[in-house]
Design a protein around this motif. Structure first.
Motif: not given
Length: 508
Positions: A24-25, A336-337, A343-349, A378-380
């Protein structure tokens, strides 16, 4: 209300790079071409122009294969599932796309016919290419099947393109190339004859094209073009030895598929025709034809610049009958932060989760306000909630509270409204005009107007009434749900202060 009809009508064919259907996006994806293309398209329509917006699933990326392997799925099943997820996320975020397709028989036929025609015309030439071959995986090292370091900027990357600097590579130039997913690094070189487009043959045309279109190309694109033109241009592989993709079907190139990035150009032509048939069936087919009257505006992440600025443009020049880009609108990475979305490191929203929690208009507003137009952003989530609260919700709520005692009443036109509202209208028109398009400018101007209205609403309700209505008209491409609600309240109370209660949070 101010007349928004243009002095001269224009027709725009708008594309956003087809997303890879291996998931997904996430928010980083949404902040890029999909939101930008949507806002631009909505704005052109409100300004009286014609606009078609097209994209579709990029099913044949090798990343679909590597992700499916990691998840224990068949690539086709993953692509189909991801296409459904992406379509739902785009809809939830208010991305009003005219066509978001998936490859079908008509798509594959168009791709094959397109390249068969170029081959017959002698535009595609054979080259002997040396590929490392991994016996363990049974794959030639290309695209996502190869990892290593970029020969230009030295960062870790996969094959074909560097996400960091945007420069192309091949498996012979990729530094310290290894086979993705293989337990050992052992490979053997194999020579394969493939078809390529010799980009260097189009150097003079590239040079003339970018000299003519400098005003509508973002600075990073122009810098990249200058870097590429400072040295011999590479051959662009049109076919390669793999089994995931559209089979080439050209004699002498059995066991090969079309390079997915080459496939993308005729794929986008198919998507554009689907968009035309759905939104504007009265338009003559062939919206991608050179004489169609459409201006091609392409939204993409900077990491895809080579493909659109050289590979696709080169294919269009080789063809001779296609429209070429009026503008290439890139965005930089959204972190992000402080780290890249992964996606592979699950570092996402996930975009769908943020929209479900906060509403599409709030998400669109913030992603525009801090958009990575010219440099990484950057997004937090904390900064997101603070900015939406202080620059959108609180000032809008203050205006609504100040106008509440006047609900149903007629308020005289404010004498002081003309200048600030004309300035706001002018900045928004500039933000939405192709040559000066800027999501940041549109969101910032809207936030500044809201702050002014909130400050002046108690003393000058006439300014607040006019200002809120002007905002609803001009900011609609940015926040379509909220602006539609404001406009409907005004329509329900013509000539009077509308009921603005419950206008805000959670209602988009």
């Amino acid at each position: 209300m101010t007349d928004r009809r243009p002095a001269q009508r224009r027709s725009f064919l708008v594309t956003a790079t087809p997303p890879t259907t291996n998931g997904d996006l996430h928010v980083g994806h949404l902040s890029g071409p999909y939101l930008g293309a949507d806002v631009f398209t909505r704005a052109q329509r409100r300004l009286g122009h014609t606009a078609l917006y097209a994209s579709g699933g990029d099913d044949h990326q090798t990343y679909v294969v590597t992700t499916a392997q990691r998840l224990g799925l068949e690539p086709a099943a993953l692509a189909a599932r991801s296409h459904q997820e992406i379509t739902a996320t785009l809809a939830a975020a208010g991305i009003d796309i005219d066509a978001f397709t998936t490859p079908d028989d008509a798509y594959r036929d168009l791709v094959r016919d397109f390249f068969a025609g170029l081959h017959r015309a002698g535009k595609l030439v054979p080259r002997t290419w040396t590929f490392p071959y991994c016996a363990e995986t049974g794959r030639y090292l290309l695209e996502a099947f190869a990892t290593g370091h970029c020969p230009e900027c030295l960062t870790a990357t996969c094959g074909a393109i560097c996400e960091n600097c945007g420069h192309p590579n091949d498996v012979t130039s990729l530094l310290f190339a290894t086979s993705t997913g293989a337990a050992t690094a052992a490979t053997e070189p194999r020579e394969v004859e493939i078809l390529v487009l010799p980009l260097e043959e189009y150097r003079e045309q590239f040079t003339a094209f970018y000299a003519e279109h400098r005003a509508t190309m973002r600075p990073h694109v122009l810098r990249f073009v200058d870097e590429m033109l400072s040295r011999p241009l590479p051959d662009f592989p049109v076919t390669y030895p793999a089994d995931w993709g559209v089979p080439a079907g050209i004699d002498g190139f059995d066991g090969q598929v079309f390079n997915v990035w080459a496939e993308m150009l005729p794929g986008l032509i198919h998507m554009a025709e689907t968009a035309r048939a759905g939104r504007a069936p009265e338009q003559t087919p062939g919206v991608w034809d050179k004489d169609s009257g459409f201006e091609l505006v392409q939204f993409l992440g900077y990491d895809n610049t080579f493909y659109f600025s050289f590979a696709h443009l080169g294919l269009a020049l080789a063809h001779g009958g296609l429209v070429t880009p009026t503008a290439i609108v890139t965005n930089e990475f959204y972190h992000l932060d402080g780290a890249k979305f992964s996606t592979s490191r699950r570092h996402l929203i996930w975009a769908r989760d943020l929209v479900a929690k906060h509403g599409a208009d709030s998400v669109r507003f913030y992603l525009a306000l801090g958009n990575p137009e010219h440099q990484p952003a950057n997004f937090t989530e904390r900064e997101f909630t603070d900015a939406v609260r202080t620059r959108l919700h609180e000032p809008l709520a203050a205006v609504c509270r100040a106008l509440a005692p006047h609900t149903g009443q007629r308020i005289e036109t404010s004498q002081d409204a003309a200048q600030p509202l004309e300035r706001y209208r002018s900045r928004m028109r500039r933000a939405f005009t192709l040559e000066t398009f800027s999501l940041r400018t549109a969101a910032d101007a809207t936030a500044n107007l809201l702050a002014l209205l909130a400050e002046r609403a108690a003393d000058d309700p006439g300014l607040a009434v006019q200002g809120l209505r002007e905002l609803a008209a001009e900011a609609a491409p940015l926040m379509p749900g909220l602006c539609a609600r404001v406009e409907s309240r005004y329509a329900a109370a013509p000539g009077a202060v509308p009921d603005l209660a419950d206008l805000l949070p959670g209602s988009d």
